[in-house]
Each structure stands twice: as structure tokens, then as C-alpha cells.
Write a protein that holds these residues in place. Structure first.
Motif, PDB file in Angstrom:
ATOM      1  N   HIS B 191       0.839  -1.198   0.000  1.00  0.00           N
ATOM      2  CA  HIS B 191       0.000   0.000   0.000  1.00  0.00           C
ATOM      3  C   HIS B 191       0.873   1.247   0.000  1.00  0.00           C
ATOM      4  N   ALA B 192       1.905   1.249   0.821  1.00  0.00           N
ATOM      5  CA  ALA B 192       2.955   2.276   0.834  1.00  0.00           C
ATOM      6  C   ALA B 192       2.530   3.618   1.443  1.00  0.00           C
ATOM      7  N   ASP B 193       1.288   3.709   1.906  1.00  0.00           N
ATOM      8  CA  ASP B 193       0.833   4.983   2.492  1.00  0.00           C
ATOM      9  C   ASP B 193      -0.234   4.707   3.543  1.00  0.00           C
ATOM     10  N   LEU B 194       0.010   3.677   4.353  1.00  0.00           N
ATOM     11  CA  LEU B 194      -1.052   3.182   5.232  1.00  0.00           C
ATOM     12  C   LEU B 194      -1.095   3.953   6.554  1.00  0.00           C
ATOM     13  N   PHE B 195      -1.394   5.222   6.450  1.00  0.00           N
ATOM     14  CA  PHE B 195      -1.586   6.082   7.609  1.00  0.00           C
ATOM     15  C   PHE B 195      -2.982   5.838   8.196  1.00  0.00           C
ATOM     16  N   PRO B 196      -3.195   6.236   9.449  1.00  0.00           N
ATOM     17  CA  PRO B 196      -4.527   6.036  10.039  1.00  0.00           C
ATOM     18  C   PRO B 196      -5.661   6.637   9.208  1.00  0.00           C
ATOM     19  N   ASP B 197      -5.392   7.693   8.464  1.00  0.00           N
ATOM     20  CA  ASP B 197      -6.426   8.260   7.584  1.00  0.00           C
ATOM     21  C   ASP B 197      -6.910   7.278   6.529  1.00  0.00           C
ATOM     22  N   ASN B 198      -6.093   6.287   6.218  1.00  0.00           N
ATOM     23  CA  ASN B 198      -6.404   5.384   5.105  1.00  0.00           C
ATOM     24  C   ASN B 198      -6.885   4.015   5.561  1.00  0.00           C
ATOM     25  N   VAL B 199      -7.166   3.896   6.841  1.00  0.00           N
ATOM     26  CA  VAL B 199      -7.635   2.627   7.390  1.00  0.00           C
ATOM     27  C   VAL B 199      -8.952   2.890   8.120  1.00  0.00           C
ATOM     28  N   PHE B 200      -9.979   2.168   7.733  1.00  0.00           N
ATOM     29  CA  PHE B 200     -11.280   2.297   8.394  1.00  0.00           C
ATOM     30  C   PHE B 200     -11.439   1.172   9.401  1.00  0.00           C
ATOM     31  N   PHE B 201     -12.085   1.505  10.505  1.00  0.00           N
ATOM     32  CA  PHE B 201     -12.416   0.527  11.529  1.00  0.00           C
ATOM     33  C   PHE B 201     -13.918   0.533  11.737  1.00  0.00           C
ATOM     34  N   ARG B 202     -14.435  -0.633  12.104  1.00  0.00           N
ATOM     35  CA  ARG B 202     -15.763  -0.696  12.715  1.00  0.00           C
ATOM     36  C   ARG B 202     -15.569  -1.392  14.040  1.00  0.00           C
ATOM     37  N   GLY B 203     -15.876  -0.655  15.094  1.00  0.00           N
ATOM     38  CA  GLY B 203     -15.525  -1.171  16.408  1.00  0.00           C
ATOM     39  C   GLY B 203     -14.008  -1.272  16.498  1.00  0.00           C
ATOM     40  N   ASP B 204     -13.514  -2.412  16.971  1.00  0.00           N
ATOM     41  CA  ASP B 204     -12.071  -2.559  17.154  1.00  0.00           C
ATOM     42  C   ASP B 204     -11.379  -3.175  15.952  1.00  0.00           C
ATOM     43  N   GLU B 205     -12.121  -3.534  14.927  1.00  0.00           N
ATOM     44  CA  GLU B 205     -11.528  -4.282  13.823  1.00  0.00           C
ATOM     45  C   GLU B 205     -11.428  -3.436  12.552  1.00  0.00           C
ATOM     46  N   VAL B 206     -10.347  -3.643  11.818  1.00  0.00           N
ATOM     47  CA  VAL B 206     -10.188  -2.979  10.526  1.00  0.00           C
ATOM     48  C   VAL B 206     -11.353  -3.378   9.624  1.00  0.00           C
ATOM     49  N   SER B 207     -12.007  -2.353   9.052  1.00  0.00           N
ATOM     50  CA  SER B 207     -13.104  -2.658   8.122  1.00  0.00           C
ATOM     51  C   SER B 207     -12.709  -2.389   6.682  1.00  0.00           C
ATOM     52  N   GLY B 208     -11.519  -1.858   6.468  1.00  0.00           N
ATOM     53  CA  GLY B 208     -11.084  -1.677   5.098  1.00  0.00           C
ATOM     54  C   GLY B 208      -9.927  -0.697   4.959  1.00  0.00           C
ATOM     55  N   PHE B 209      -9.295  -0.771   3.804  1.00  0.00           N
ATOM     56  CA  PHE B 209      -8.227   0.167   3.446  1.00  0.00           C
ATOM     57  C   PHE B 209      -8.720   1.043   2.301  1.00  0.00           C
ATOM     58  N   ILE B 210      -8.291   2.289   2.291  1.00  0.00           N
ATOM     59  CA  ILE B 210      -8.616   3.159   1.160  1.00  0.00           C
ATOM     60  C   ILE B 210      -7.353   3.811   0.630  1.00  0.00           C
ATOM     61  N   ASP B 211      -7.499   4.572  -0.419  1.00  0.00           N
ATOM     62  CA  ASP B 211      -6.455   5.429  -0.966  1.00  0.00           C
ATOM     63  C   ASP B 211      -5.215   4.624  -1.393  1.00  0.00           C
ATOM     64  N   PHE B 212      -5.391   3.895  -2.459  1.00  0.00           N
ATOM     65  CA  PHE B 212      -4.322   3.022  -2.963  1.00  0.00           C
ATOM     66  C   PHE B 212      -3.425   3.743  -3.971  1.00  0.00           C
ATOM     67  N   TYR B 213      -3.393   5.053  -3.936  1.00  0.00           N
ATOM     68  CA  TYR B 213      -2.741   5.788  -5.022  1.00  0.00           C
ATOM     69  C   TYR B 213      -1.236   5.960  -4.840  1.00  0.00           C
TER      70      TYR B 213
END
Lengths: 320, 320
Positions: B191-213
């Protein structure tokens, strides 16, 4: 177009604990409204707008705005409806700032205004004016004729940085408007900022109004004067009388004009142009260099002001 | 956090005519992603993200990013899934710019990272690395060690405006990293840019990654090094080894580390810190004064770089 406040997930969870609208599934800062921070909030129950009120909105005015939206929505005017918390209140606090949740309104803003949009707008505006007639709260229009001297003083001679001689022109304009300003015309709750950004459409019909944070009690015809400026000029500053006629005649079909209202439109339109010119001048001359929000060009409203000053009567707007 | 392009309702309607996703009911610019313009698009069928690619993303790279998201989503990695138009293509044009519609991903970004977030992130990152192993396209990491000399040249001695002596420090750092940079470790799509802004959570679990650019082909462990920097420092710049251990051990449970990977982490973390320091320095020194986007403070990454330079081995990250 601004998001000023960032919300932490923990603060959001604490805030939503006071509401009965399900679990949050997404919350995105949206580019809507220049005065407040707005977030599109999706929960397991529905979609909402979360607004955090920043310092340009006076917190003592918030009950007026929120109660007005609730009042209008209850009377069939499509607008954001405040959601009450479990404590029965619509106004809460988030990050130490006033905040509220309102219903999400469907629709799109129109970027290229056509006469039929003005026609739909006119009818919807008249229905909003009628629906607000029994709203019991009162808020004066701080940005009408009595407020302009202070605004002009705050801009001062720096107005000439935008256009040579502008300060003297605006002083003369203000003096004329102060003596010519109509009194005694029908009044009630007006939106006072009904730019195309604040009107949603679905297809050709208005689907709702948003951003009631300049709403106040003032002349109904002043709201139309705002719309004449905001909806009836072309991008090249030419006035489009077809749009004006569509706006005004559709309005009059729902709320017939009372004596003097149509005749007052040229003066009211000058006043409305002066009001937006003054606030834009102030923002233009005083915005911090690192502001997120690019200030709007005030010169557009110099042209509009001069146009209305040259008008001989409401016939220029397609009505008599 | 930026919306650069405004879409007219007519342009949007024309754009959506090439898709089979219903009628648009709302479209709001959202404050997400600093490189592109993003809109939350609601239609009668569902909710989507419409992205208009601005000039910082090279259009020849877009098929890599879009195909990758589709590839990963098809393998169960939750990420935005490109929606194909009626022509079968995911990449279209809006306002003369490349544009795509992707599925809307539920979840919230974490503002106050806790160790359990790092644990969930580690597992999700490892699953993404595994899911990308059979992705057939290739894109080099322009912002890895071979790209840094040009970045450092572009910053130049003005680095010293941010911290005295910084330019010389970064030249030395670059020389050391060039000779110490690991080769031959496991690689694949990162991914190379996996900052907290680019990781979604629902509750305590990762619900997805965004911004693959920024996604590219590079060492898997480099993605972990990015996360060490982005997730495991406290706001006061202190390194939190508990978070690092949670991240790395959860990763290793899904994709066991190969020989040399853990040992390379200190050098990779220095490299990752240098990469973000260089781009932030460049943006800091070169942003136009009226930019909508406030540049991020580069000094945060000076501290991080120095921390990793002082580390004696991967034990500092809670692993051996």
C-alpha cells in the motif's frame, strides 16, 4: 467549502451516546457551508448531517435556527430537520463547541441556472415564507440597512484596493439606501442567503433549502431581492430578466404581492447587493493568507449594485 | 482534505449516463484524500465515491490502482471496488480529467490509536499482502531509495529553513541508507501509504483500506516500516513499542516473517521516515500561499528518523 474541526472517533462515540440513531458506520467531512464544519454521518439507522458550529455563528442564535428548521419541516417545507437527543434537546456539544444533527436532504445544487429553476425556486420560497408566519421566535436581520454602516466602517478606505473610488461610491449608496429603505411592507421569517448553493433540486423541482444560519425576521421581498442577485445574473454579469420574471411570477402565484412590495424591489436589490458586497469586501481584505476558504471575489457585486442603481422600476425584473 | 474540482449538475448527469447505477440523489464533496477530488455520490441504487484524479496522480498509473482494488476486493480484502461503466471500463473522464466511481466503504478512521488497533491492522495488512501476490501488474516504488536523491535535490539546502543543519544530515542519511538498503527480501504489492487516515475501523476491527494511489511493488516489510512510523509514535513523538509489537506479531501470525525481514526493519523504518520527511519538506517549502491544503509539518518525521537511527535492532520494536 470548509471543514474546520476534526472529530476523534472517541469524541464522536461519546456525542452519539446522547442520540437514539443507531451505531455510526461512517462519518465524512463534507465541503458544504463556509461558516460551520459539516459531516455526513451514516449510521445503522440512516444518514444525517452533523454540524459543528464554529465561531462565526453566535451560539445564542442557534435555538432560533434549529427551531425554525423544525418548524418549517413540520409544515412540509423540505429542509434539514434537527434530530432530538435522548434528552429532548436538538443542541448538544462536541469538542467543546455547539453541535447538532439534522436529517439528510436529497438533491443537487444547480450550477447552471435555467429559468425553470427560478420558477420552481419562486414557488418554494413563497411556501417557506407562508410556513414561517406562525414561527414564534424573532431575530433581527443584523446584515440589513441598520448593520451596514458598521460593515462599511470595518471595510473602510481599503475598499479602494478592490476598485478605485469604491469607498466613496459605497458611502453615497449607503446614504441613499438609508433614506429610501422601505418600511411597513409585509415581513416574517426569511432565509436571507438563498444562493444556488443552498437550494437542492431533484430534476427540475426544488427538493429543499439548506443553511438557515442567516435566517431572520425581515421583509419578505428582501429574500426575493437576494434571489434576484444570486440567481438572475449570467456569468458575464448580464442580468437575465427572463429568470427574474420566472422567479417573481411563480412567487406571486403562491403568495400574492401586497401593495408596495414589487415597487420596492429595485431598492431592496440594491441593498442586497450592498450587503453581499460589504461582507465579501471585508473577507477579501481580511482573510488570513493560509485560510482554507478562498474568499469570494467582491467585484461581482459591484456590477450587480450598479445594475440595480440604473434600473427605472420593477419592469426591469419582468414584473409590474 | 481537499476538493479541487467542482462538478456541474449537467456534467455529472452526462458522466453518470455511462453507468448503470441509478439516478443521482445527492453528491457532496468530501474532505478525504489530499491528492484527488472526492465526492460522496448517493443514487437511487446505492452510495459510492466518485474520484476525480488531479494532476499529482499520473494517469498512466491509474489502471494499476483501479485493477489492484478490483483484484483485492475480489479476494476478500475490503477496499473500494471500482464500478464498471456500461462500456466495461472503470476509468472514465469528467470535466476533462480522469475519473472513476468506487464502492463506498463503511468505517471510521481512528484518531487515537490504541495497541488493539495496531493488532487488527497487522493482520489485515498481512492478508492484503497475500491477496496481492497473484496481481499481474507491476509498478515500481518511485518514492523508495532510488527516488530519494532527486527528492533531496528538489528540497535542497532550503531544508535548513526547517531545522539548521538538516540538509547535511539528510545527505549523510541517504548515503547510509543507499549502502544498507536490503535487497532480496520478499516483495509484492504494498500500500505504501497506510496512515490512520487510510484505514477504516468498525468497532475494534479494521473494516477496510482506502487510498491506494501510492500502491506499488516493493518489499512487504517496507509497508510495515511505514506503519511503524504512522501508527506507533505518540503525539509527543515517543515511540510506543507495545503498539509496534502488536502490529508486527499480528502480521507475522498471518504471513510468517521470512529470514532477514525482521532484521531489516530498523533500516526500512529509517527509509520510510526519510521518504515522508522529504515529501513533507518539499510540500512545506513549496506550497502556494493560497493553497487549500495546509501542508503537514515535516519536523515530526525528523524525530522519527532520528529515533530509528538510534535503534540497535528490531528488539526496539518489540520483536526479535
Amino acid at each position: 467549502m470548509a471543514v474546520y474541526t476534526e472529530i476523534s472517533d472517541a469524541d464522536l462515540a461519546a456525542f452519539l451516546a446522547d442520540y437514539d440513531i443507531g451505531e455510526v458506520v461512517a462519518c465524512k467531512g463534507i465541503a458544504e457551508g463556509v461558516e460551520n464544519s459539516n459531516f455526513l454521518l451514516s449510521t445503522t439507522v440512516g444518514t444525517y448531517i452533523l454540524t459543528i458550529y464554529e465561531k462565526r455563528v453566535r451560539s445564542e442564535d442557534l435555538p432560533y435556527f434549529l427551531n425554525l428548521m423544525e418548524h418549517l419541516a413540520a409544515r412540509g417545507v423540505r429542509c434539514p430537520t434537527p434530530i432530538r437527543g435522548t434528552d429532548g434537546e436538538t443542541l448538544h456539544e462536541l469538542n467543546g463547541k455547539p453541535a447538532a444533527i439534522v436529517s439528510f436532504l436529497q438533491g443537487l445544487c444547480v450550477k447552471r441556472v435555467q429559468p425553470h429553476h427560478c420558477r420552481s425556486l419562486g414557488g418554494a420560497l413563497a411556501r417557506m415564507h407562508l410556513a414561517g408566519q406562525d414561527f414564534p421566535m424573532y431575530r433581527p436581520n443584523d446584515l440589513s440597512v441598520d448593520g451596514w454602516p458598521a460593515l462599511l466602517d470595518a471595510v473602510g478606505e481599503r475598499a479602494d484596493e478592490v476598485a478605485p473610488g469604491l469607498y466613496a461610491e459605497l458611502r453615497d449608496e449607503l446614504a441613499e439606501l438609508q433614506s429610501a429603505w422601505p418600511r411597513g411592507l409585509p415581513e416574517g421569517v426569511i432565509h436571507a442567503d438563498l444562493f444556488p448553493d443552498n437550494v437542492f433540486f431533484r430534476g427540475d423541482e426544488v427538493s429543499g433549502f439548506i443553511d438557515f444560519y442567516f435566517a431572520c425576521n425581515d421583509l419578505f421581498a428582501y429574500d426575493l431581492a437576494v434571489c434576484l442577485n444570486a440567481w438572475c445574473f449570467e456569468p458575464d454579469d448580464a442580468f437575465n430578466a427572463t429568470k427574474a420574471r420566472a422567479l417573481l411570477s411563480a412567487y406571486g402565484e403562491v403568495r400574492p404581492f401586497q401593495p408596495g412590495e414589487v415597487e420596492a424591489l429595485p431598492v431592496l436589490a440594491r441593498g442586497s447587493a450592498l450587503r453581499f458586497l460589504l461582507t465579501r469586501l471585508y473577507d477579501w481584505l481580511n482573510h488570513p493568507p493560509d485560510a482554507y476558504v478562498a474568499p469570494k471575489d467582491p467585484r461581482e457585486y459591484i456590477h450587480k449594485l450598479r445594475f440595480h442603481r440604473g434600473v427605472r422600476g420593477p419592469g426591469a425584473y419582468g414584473v409590474t
